[in-house]
Write an enzyme that holds these catalytic residues in place. Structure first.
Site, PDB file in Angstrom:
ATOM      1  N   SER A 184       0.847  -1.191   0.000  1.00 37.47           N
ATOM      2  CA  SER A 184       0.000   0.000   0.000  1.00 37.47           C
ATOM      3  C   SER A 184       0.887   1.247   0.000  1.00 37.47           C
ATOM      4  CB  SER A 184      -0.967  -0.044   1.202  1.00 37.47           C
ATOM      5  OG  SER A 184      -1.953   0.958   1.104  1.00 37.47           O
ATOM      6  N   GLU A 291      -1.124  -2.751  -8.245  1.00 35.36           N
ATOM      7  CA  GLU A 291      -2.406  -3.056  -7.608  1.00 35.36           C
ATOM      8  C   GLU A 291      -2.975  -1.771  -7.027  1.00 35.36           C
ATOM      9  OE1 GLU A 291      -3.176  -2.846  -4.177  1.00 35.36           O
ATOM     10  OE2 GLU A 291      -1.191  -2.148  -3.573  1.00 35.36           O
ATOM     11  N   HIS A 361      -5.275  -5.100  -1.723  1.00 33.23           N
ATOM     12  CA  HIS A 361      -6.144  -4.833  -0.577  1.00 33.23           C
ATOM     13  C   HIS A 361      -7.282  -5.846  -0.549  1.00 33.23           C
ATOM     14  CE1 HIS A 361      -3.859  -1.151  -1.128  1.00 33.23           C
ATOM     15  NE2 HIS A 361      -4.196  -0.798   0.097  1.00 33.23           N
TER      16      HIS A 361
END
Length: 408
Positions: A184, A291, A361
């Protein structure tokens, strides 16, 4: 495997007692320094002799030992682990405490649990405090551990990039075989470490976001340990349903040949924000991994165009997509979806695009190295296989994997 016991070692108790023994006291200067302050200091604070055990700490240790459930299985922590909190504050100390206890029972000796209590505005401490989690290792003020584990993502890591000597940090980590793990917003840290320090990292779950859950994801926990301990990790991907239900696993030329290159990248929002900076890796013949979460299809395409127009995809061999979760529907035309965006990217770049990598996620995700060599080849299931090499690992017998999701 190390002998199973129902009590953590003494050092781990001393480090963590104030967080989850119910003592309610800040028992070390490290904790006191890291708590919220009206005028927080802007200097690095390495550990000192004043952080040695006190009578209060010893009492807290005894209290915690007596409170451990009799049926809980733990091993003596032996994996030198430090946390780094580069982004958002962890909102729940109870959740942090669960994560710390699980890590200890699984064999990870966390030396700086106090940083989970830091907060400045929305961040896990001031910029200086958060940068010092890494910079103190680069300067030698703190010894490099076996594992550097991110606390959580969110936002804030980019603010730290000019404050860390990435070249020195990368050199020290290579010498020690240190593994830095996260994803992230931690993508900014991982990209800078690779771009300026030439050091790999691990795309993996983090303390608050996974191990602190009421019920951690067992599949993700096992995959985390597998990536930490397996020298030549192999991951099989069979379909692209994770990325988009209307996208084949491989958008490639007629000859899906085997590719070998350095896998790099991470969260698309962060990677695109680094475009044009010195902190974005420039890997010849690389394989880009991307992502994201909560971004509509047009926003995903806009960020991909950022990278395309900046020339990031030039000289790359392929693009691999993980989960693009929570993208929703386009309010103008429902046909304008993630599959449409990825097909457009394939037309723009001419690169093979591999989709459906189970990471991002989401639950039940793989962990894998970034900045390491990766071979992509077809598998017998009609999908593809990723095989990684040349990255540091930890001995498997030092980890009791079930400790990562046990009931606390």
């Amino acid at each position: 495997m190390t002998k199973i016991s129902s009590a953590l070692n003494r050092r781990q108790f001393l480090r963590q007692a104030s967080l989850y023994a119910g003592a309610g006291l800040l028992v070390t200067r490290a904790v006191a320094h890291s708590s919220v302050q009206a005028n927080p200091p802007e200097s690095h604070q390495p550990l000192t002799k004043d952080d040695l055990p006190t009578a209060v700490e010893r009492a807290a240790e005894k209290t915690m030992a007596e409170s451990l459930p009799a049926n809980r299985l733990c091993i003596t922590p032996s994996i030198e682990t430090r946390l780094f909190a580069s982004s958002n504050v962890g909102g729940s100390q109870e959740r942090n405490a669960r994560a710390l206890e699980r890590l200890a029972c699984a064999g990870f000796q966390v030396d700086n649990p106090a940083i989970t209590e830091r907060q400045y505005l929305r961040f896990a401490g001031t910029d200086s405090q958060r940068a010092s989690d890494l910079q103190n290792i680069a300067t030698g003020a703190i010894a490099a551990p076996q594992l550097l584990l991110g606390v959580r993502g969110g936002y804030g890591a980019m603010r730290l990039l000019p404050m860390v000597d990435w070249s020195m940090l990368g050199r020290i980590m290579k010498e020690r075989g240190t593994i830095l793990a996260g994803f992230s917003d931690v993508t900014a840290i991982q990209c800078a470490l690779l771009a300026k320090g030439g050091m790999s990292s691990l795309a993996a779950p983090m303390l608050y976001s996974e191990f602190g859950k009421i019920k951690p994801d067992e599949v993700s926990c096992r995959a985390f340990v597998e990536a930490l301990t397996t020298p030549n990790l192999t991951i099989d991907i069979q379909d692209a349903s994770l990325t988009s239900p209307n996208l084949p696993s491989i958008l490639a030329t007629a000859d899906p040949k085997t590719l070998t290159g350095t896998m790099w990248g991470g969260n698309l929002s962060v990677v695109s924000a680094l475009a044009g900076s010195a902190y974005l890796p420039r890997i010849d013949g690389g394989i880009v991994f991307l992502e994201d979460v909560g971004e509509q299809a047009y926003r995903i395409e806009r960020m991909l165009y950022d990278l395309y127009l900046a020339g990031v995809f030039k000289g790359q061999q392929a693009i691999v997509f993980g989960a693009l979760s929570g993208s929703g529907e386009d309010s103008y035309d429902k046909r304008y979806d993630v599959a449409t965006v990825i097909r457009q990217l394939h037309q723009l770049t001419g690169l093979p695009i591999y989709s459906g990598m189970r990471f991002g996620h989401i639950g039940k995700k793989h962990s894998f190295p970034l900045g390491a060599r990766c071979q992509i080849s077809a598998n017998t299931a009609g999908g593809y296989q990723l095989t990684f090499s040349d990255y540091p690992t930890i001995k498997a017998d030092a980890i009791h994997v079930e400790g990562l999701w046990q009931n606390i």
